[in-house]
Scaffold this active site. Structure first.
Site, PDB file in Angstrom:
ATOM      1  N   THR B 137     -15.727 -10.308 -21.452  1.00 47.76           N
ATOM      2  CA  THR B 137     -14.665  -9.775 -22.310  1.00 47.76           C
ATOM      3  C   THR B 137     -15.031 -10.084 -23.757  1.00 47.76           C
ATOM      4  OG1 THR B 137     -13.322 -11.773 -22.423  1.00 47.76           O
ATOM      5  CG2 THR B 137     -12.952 -10.346 -20.516  1.00 47.76           C
ATOM      6  N   ASN B 138     -14.262  -9.568 -24.719  1.00 49.43           N
ATOM      7  CA  ASN B 138     -14.551  -9.854 -26.129  1.00 49.43           C
ATOM      8  C   ASN B 138     -14.427 -11.336 -26.433  1.00 49.43           C
ATOM      9  OD1 ASN B 138     -12.996  -6.760 -27.010  1.00 49.43           O
ATOM     10  ND2 ASN B 138     -15.170  -7.232 -26.927  1.00 49.43           N
ATOM     11  N   CYS B 139     -13.414 -11.967 -25.813  1.00 49.14           N
ATOM     12  CA  CYS B 139     -13.196 -13.388 -26.110  1.00 49.14           C
ATOM     13  C   CYS B 139     -13.997 -14.317 -25.200  1.00 49.14           C
ATOM     14  CB  CYS B 139     -11.709 -13.711 -26.064  1.00 49.14           C
ATOM     15  SG  CYS B 139     -10.858 -12.985 -24.666  1.00 49.14           S
ATOM     16  N   TYR B 140     -14.429 -13.813 -24.041  1.00 48.61           N
ATOM     17  CA  TYR B 140     -15.256 -14.604 -23.113  1.00 48.61           C
ATOM     18  C   TYR B 140     -16.469 -13.776 -22.709  1.00 48.61           C
ATOM     19  CZ  TYR B 140     -11.411 -17.911 -22.734  1.00 48.61           C
ATOM     20  OH  TYR B 140     -10.451 -18.843 -23.013  1.00 48.61           O
TER      21      TYR B 140
END
Lengths: 136, 394
Positions: B137-140
């Site tokens: 994901t963008n954050c992970y």
């Protein structure tokens, strides 16, 4: 002097069809009890015997077995209890065919009497914390 | 009449009188309930037995790049964990098995390594393999994680039992003609043996049958460390038939337990394999009972002779959920090692270790005596009106 020993014999494949125990009885005057016998897929034989007779006869009988290249080990060391792992629950007690495990009514600890053990290995797989080990 | 606060004051001053649930039996017989209730402040109870409904949850700190475990797959030593939480959390159950374990083939399966063994390995300080596969994901952004880790490497490692401390349990037998392999051990054919699983007179909930002191929030000995009663346990079933003295005659109340795995000891958390059944965890538990009044004292003085367990056939009656009546037997007879079923003498052995339960009750006694373990008042009582019901399959 009469002696009685529990021994583990390992037969090479070429001896499987030889009447070796018969020779022990006939030629060396030894009496025997078979505690366990099996043949592996590679045709090696395993025989656990309790051998009884005069000390001199016993020695000669063992020499006879050695000459045939049969591997001989004493049985007493074979089944071991890891004292740190044993939780003294007691499920081994009713599985053991020779009553080698006894519950001490006072301490409620399970005592393991190696002299009664015939190395059938039933206890090894049923011990929940796997405290019993065998090493031939 | 005493209060928990008064007992704690005595503990702090080193003046509290603490005995085990075994020792109180003799005291109550010699001195009577009235005097014993006045003189004794705390009774320690204990059990050391397998409980499959055991597990642990963990949290790992962020990596570079960050990896989100939630929604992905997580393995510890190849054992699948549950990762349906946030990025760093996952849960491991005692019965979980590596995906390549052959299970019950060839039958009976050996189940040499599973979740219970892994929990024991972690408590003993061993390094284990942590592997995770997930989506980015963008954050992970990270998709994979593979590392060695031991218990110190986790932020939190918490032991959790949705159910433990069963208040009484079945005596398992086998009426069939074949050996059966169960969570109650190997049962020989034709009533060849009987297995029971309770510490009887030392067992926590059998000493407090109506949950007058043990409740939500009670501080306990858990796996050699300190834990708490988190809730009533799953399958809590207090409404079963009881003796005149209030003791359930079949499995009844249960407890959900929680505690810091980092403070526990391998000696009191053991992975176990049941031939032909699976993996479980043997958990050491000790629970103190404050003797607040005579009634609580009378219950805590319960002895094996007064505790009856139900004999259940595990070849047909248990697996098919059928009613059967093989009678009841008390723990005094069970502990003698021979019971009578249908006129036959049947050898009886235990899955629960009485000698280890005794050791836990003694240890907890020493903790309290030493002032390092104070008693708690339950935040909430355990319910008496919850029922365990069969599932209606629709």
């Amino acid at each position: 002097m009469i002696i009685s020993r529990k021994i583990v014999l390992r037969f090479p494949p070429d001896l499987i069809d030889q009447p070796i125990v018969y020779r022990l009885v006939k030629d060396y005057n030894l009496s025997f009890g078979i505690l366990r016998a099996s043949i592996t897929p590679k045709k090696e034989g395993l025989l656990v015997l309790e051998l009884t007779g005069k000390k001199e006869d016993y020695r000669k009988g063992i020499d006879f077995l050695s000459r045939l290249k049969i591997k001989i080990q004493p049985l007493s060391k074979d089944v071991i209890r890891d004292e740190d792992k044993c939780t003294h629950c007691g499920v081994c007690i009713d599985i053991c065919p020779t009553q080698a495990f006894v519950l001490d009514p006072k301490t409620r600890e399970v005592k393991f009497d190696k002299n009664k053990c015939i190395a059938c290995e039933l206890c090894i797989k049923i011990c929940p914390p796997r405290a019993m080990r065998v090493s031939f | 009449m005493k209060t928990v606060a008064e007992i704690n004051e005595k503990i702090k001053k080193g003046k509290a009188v603490i005995v085990t649930a075994e020792e109180i039996i003799d005291l109550a017989e010699k001195k009577g309930i009235k005097k014993t209730a006045r003189e004794v402040d705390v009774v320690t109870t204990a059990t050391f037995a397998p409980m499959c409904s055991s597990g642990a949850y963990f949290n790992i700190g962020p990596t570079k790049p960050k990896v989100r475990l939630g929604g992905g797959k997580v393995y510890l030593n190849d054992i699948p964990c549950y990762a349906g939480f946030a990025a760093g959390d996952f849960l491991l159950g005692a019965t979980s098995l590596p995906e390549n374990d052959s299970r019950n083939r060839p039958y009976p399966g050996e189940f040499r390594y599973g979740g219970g063994h892994l929990i024991e390995d972690l408590v003993s300080g061993k390094d284990v393999k942590l592997e995770a596969h997930t989506y980015s994901t963008n954050c992970y952004p990270g998709e994979k994680l593979s590392t060695r880790i031991n218990i110190k490497g986790f932020n939190e490692a918490i032991l959790f039992n949705p159910r433990n401390c069963y208040q009484n349990y079945n005596v398992a037998v086998n009426l069939s003609r074949e050996t059966i392999y169960t969570y109650m051990g190997v049962l020989k054919p034709n009533l060849g043996n009987a297995h029971y699983c309770s510490s009887g007179q030392l067992s926590p909930l059998l000493n407090d049958p109506y949950y007058q002191t043990i409740g939500i929030g009670t501080r306990i000995f858990l796996g050699g460390g300190v834990g708490y009663v988190a809730w009533y346990g799953t399958q809590h079933n207090p409404g079963v038939e009881r003796t005149k003295k209030g003791i359930p005659k079949e499995p009844a109340g249960t407890l959900a337990l929680i505690g810091d795995l980092k403070g526990m000891k391998q000696q009191w958390l053991r992975g176990a394999s049941f031939l032909g059944y699976g993996v479980t965890l043997i958990v050491g538990i000790g629970i103190p009972i404050p003797l607040l009044n005579e009634e609580i004292c009378r219950y805590a003085a319960v002895k094996d002779r007064d505790i009856y367990a139900k004999i259940v056939d595990y070849s047909e009656s248990y697996p098919q959920n059928k009613k059967g009546n093989l009678g009841k037997v008390n723990y005094e007879d069970l502990k003698k090692g021979k019971i009578t079923i249908r006129g036959r003498k049947v050898p009886a052995t235990s899955l629960s270790s009485y000698s280890k339960a005794r050791e836990i009750a003694e240890t907890l006694k020493m903790w309290i005596k030493g002032g390092s373990f104070l008693l708690t008042e339950a935040v909430e009582k355990l319910p008496l009106n919850v029922k365990f019901k069969p599932l209606k399959v629709r």
